[in-house]
Design an enzyme around this catalytic site. Structure first.
Site, PDB file in Angstrom:
ATOM      1  CG  HIS A  25     -10.522  -7.093   2.551  1.00 28.77           C
ATOM      2  ND1 HIS A  25     -10.808  -5.860   2.019  1.00 28.77           N
ATOM      3  CD2 HIS A  25      -9.433  -6.856   2.930  1.00 28.77           C
ATOM      4  CE1 HIS A  25     -10.149  -5.051   1.695  1.00 28.77           C
ATOM      5  NE2 HIS A  25      -9.435  -5.479   1.935  1.00 28.77           N
ATOM      6  CG  ASP A  66      -6.416  -5.395   6.167  1.00 26.57           C
ATOM      7  OD1 ASP A  66      -5.723  -6.249   6.173  1.00 26.57           O
ATOM      8  OD2 ASP A  66      -7.379  -5.240   4.724  1.00 26.57           O
ATOM      9  CG  HIS A  74      -2.147  -1.153   1.530  1.00 28.85           C
ATOM     10  ND1 HIS A  74      -3.349  -0.460   1.379  1.00 28.85           N
ATOM     11  CD2 HIS A  74      -2.300  -2.287   0.396  1.00 28.85           C
ATOM     12  CE1 HIS A  74      -4.452  -1.278   0.991  1.00 28.85           C
ATOM     13  NE2 HIS A  74      -3.612  -2.246   1.200  1.00 28.85           N
ATOM     14  CD  GLU A 108      -6.051  -4.615  -0.133  1.00 32.27           C
ATOM     15  OE1 GLU A 108      -6.795  -4.120   0.870  1.00 32.27           O
ATOM     16  OE2 GLU A 108      -5.286  -3.793  -0.815  1.00 32.27           O
ATOM     17  CG  HIS A 165      -8.618  -1.067   4.754  1.00 28.97           C
ATOM     18  ND1 HIS A 165      -6.816  -0.770   3.950  1.00 28.97           N
ATOM     19  CD2 HIS A 165      -8.235  -2.356   4.296  1.00 28.97           C
ATOM     20  CE1 HIS A 165      -7.065  -1.531   2.440  1.00 28.97           C
ATOM     21  NE2 HIS A 165      -7.678  -2.376   3.010  1.00 28.97           N
ATOM     22  CG  ASP A 184      -3.969  -8.242   1.686  1.00 30.69           C
ATOM     23  OD1 ASP A 184      -4.897  -7.731   0.795  1.00 30.69           O
ATOM     24  OD2 ASP A 184      -3.558  -7.971   2.484  1.00 30.69           O
ATOM     25  CG  HIS A 214      -1.991  -7.883   6.889  1.00 29.51           C
ATOM     26  ND1 HIS A 214      -1.977  -8.913   5.829  1.00 29.51           N
ATOM     27  CD2 HIS A 214      -2.933  -6.645   6.939  1.00 29.51           C
ATOM     28  CE1 HIS A 214      -1.208  -8.326   5.341  1.00 29.51           C
ATOM     29  NE2 HIS A 214      -3.163  -7.626   5.245  1.00 29.51           N
ATOM     30  CE1 TYR A 217      -2.490  -3.749   8.540  1.00 33.20           C
ATOM     31  CE2 TYR A 217      -4.073  -2.279   9.932  1.00 33.20           C
ATOM     32  CZ  TYR A 217      -3.754  -3.828   8.827  1.00 33.20           C
ATOM     33  OH  TYR A 217      -4.509  -4.349   8.347  1.00 33.20           O
TER      34      TYR A 217
HETATM   35 FE1  FEO Z   1      -6.910  -4.636   2.810  1.00 37.11          FE
HETATM   36 FE2  FEO Z   1      -4.451  -7.120   3.884  1.00 37.11          FE
HETATM   37  O1  FEO Z   1      -5.640  -6.198   2.785  1.00 37.11           O
END
Ligand code: FEO
Length: 409
Positions: A85, A172, A26, A87, A153, A89, A235, A200
């Site tokens: 989510h 996230d 990001h 995204e 997010h 990852d 994460h 973060y």
């Molecule tokens: Fe919004 Fe860890 O991806």
């Protein structure tokens, strides 16, 4: 490959991936991260909570195999995927899971459905089950309650509470880009963990700060927050003391900063740098913490991490061609993206510069910072011609002292 699952509760396993080599995500710098996903063994169904980044399927699968072995099951079967989510990852390995288990039921927010189908055309015809706040799912002796968390997010973000053990799978939110061989908060240095969680938050969550406060309150009103005994994000480390990260999020989201000032500077011929160092001396003389960021060396993602819990910033760059030294442009742009004013408080800012002839940096810096939501103290500027002399260095010291006194009031 061989990789072990980590049992985090009865019938619940971490089956994620360690990415030791990630250095950028990001747009911000990091030193490794993890893509956490979890397997929950119900009496009737086995659920996978989230997935991992492309390229990490062998690691995820090896851990899934190990979780089944730990449960004493010969045959691997996944009946449910909760995709909190979309995204990449956290979703890239979803099509491979669907390929292995074509009848798997997918649960995600309504808005996530077209997103997943666009990301993975192979899932175009796959039925997906929309979830909204308050919906529950029973997998036999174990159940989940879903809480939609838009903009924490992404618009599609969702939290899943595993009711029986009080584990909040928050995706996230509450994460950290941090890679360790240990899985829990208590396994690593507390200050180091706070710092990566802060970085973060600063880089990913600042813009959504009002929503953080609202979401925590909503969960409290629904009686769900009180059930949370563990927060398992997608994460970094798992929070076995959830109140630690909840308190930190509340602090950051409401602009509750420390008695700390971040001094940010760049320099052409060391003049602005000398001013920055003198400003720091003035701040220190008042017993206020100072963080220094030399823009030639420091990444903007580290700068904003310190800005997050500072009450004020001092920003100085030389004038070049009637404008601020261009290196500061990226930071100003990033300030606008993050919008620290969303934390409910306008941080104070003073600017300083050095110039050869005409000047111009200060005026532009002040208006840019005002636009980015800072409370600019325009009377306190310091704009020095060529090299600062003793009297100008003293003024820089006094400027640092004055802003330090101001934030202590
Ligand atoms: Fe919004 Fe860890 O991806």
């Amino acid at each position: 490959m061989k990789a072990d699952a980590v049992k985090i509760a009865d019938g619940v396993y971490w089956v994620g991936a360690l990415d030791w080599d990630a250095r950028e995500f990001h747009g911000y710098t990091l030193d490794g991260t993890t893509y956490n996903c979890y397997l929950v063994f119900g009496d009737d169904k086995i659920a996978l909570i989230d997935n991992v980044y492309g390229g990490f399927f062998p690691q995820q699968w090896a851990r899934i195999e190990d979780a089944f072995a730990q449960e004493g099951k010969d045959e691997i079967q996944i009946d449910v995927v909760v995709q909190n989510h979309i995204e990449n990852d956290h979703s890239t390995t979803l099509p491979t899971i669907v390929d292995k288990f074509p009848d798997v039921e997918i649960y995600c927010t309504q808005i996530a459905i077209p997103g997943l189908k666009k990301l993975f055309p192979v899932l175009e015809d796959k039925e997906m089950n929309p979830i909204k706040t308050g919906d529950t799912l029973d997998i036999g002796g174990k159940s989940f309650t879903f809480i939609n968390a838009p903009m924490l997010h992404w618009t599609d973000s969702n939290f899943t509470l595993y009711n029986e053990e009080g584990i909040l799978f928050s995706n996230d939110a509450f994460g950290q880009h941090y890679c360790s061989g240990k899985r829990y908060d208590v396994d690593v240095d507390a200050k180091e963990l706070e710092n990566v969680a802060k970085k973060y938050y600063a880089n990913l969550i600042t813009l959504s700060s009002p929503l953080v406060v609202n979401k925590v309150k909503e969960m409290e009103d629904l009686g769900l927050l009180q059930k949370v005994k563990m927060i398992a994000p997608c994460h970094g480390q798992i929070w076995t003391n959830p109140q630690t990260i909840l308190d930190l999020y509340t602090k950051w989201a409401t602009g509750d900063a420390d008695d700390k000032i971040t001094v940010i500077y760049d320099t052409m011929h060391h003049s602005t740098q000398k001013l920055a160092h003198q400003i720091a001396e003035g701040i220190i003389s008042e017993g206020v913490d100072v963080s220094m960021h030399y823009l030639k060396e420091d990444h903007e993602s580290d700068v904003v991490t310190d800005v997050l819990d500072s009450k004020a910033i001092c920003l100085g760059v030389p004038t070049m061609m009637n404008n601020p030294y261009p290196n500061v442009g990226k930071l100003i742009y990033y300030f606008n993206c993050l919008s620290f004013a969303n934390c409910g408080v306008n941080k104070k800012a003073v600017t300083f510069s050095s110039k050869g002839w005409g000047g111009g940096a200060i005026k532009n810096l002040n208006s840019a910072l005002e636009e980015a939501g800072f409370d600019v103290l325009a009377d306190d500027v310091l704009d020095v011609k060529f090299l600062p002399n003793e009297s100008e260095l003293e003024k820089a010291y006094e400027l640092g002292k004055n802003i330090a006194k101001l934030i202590k009031e």
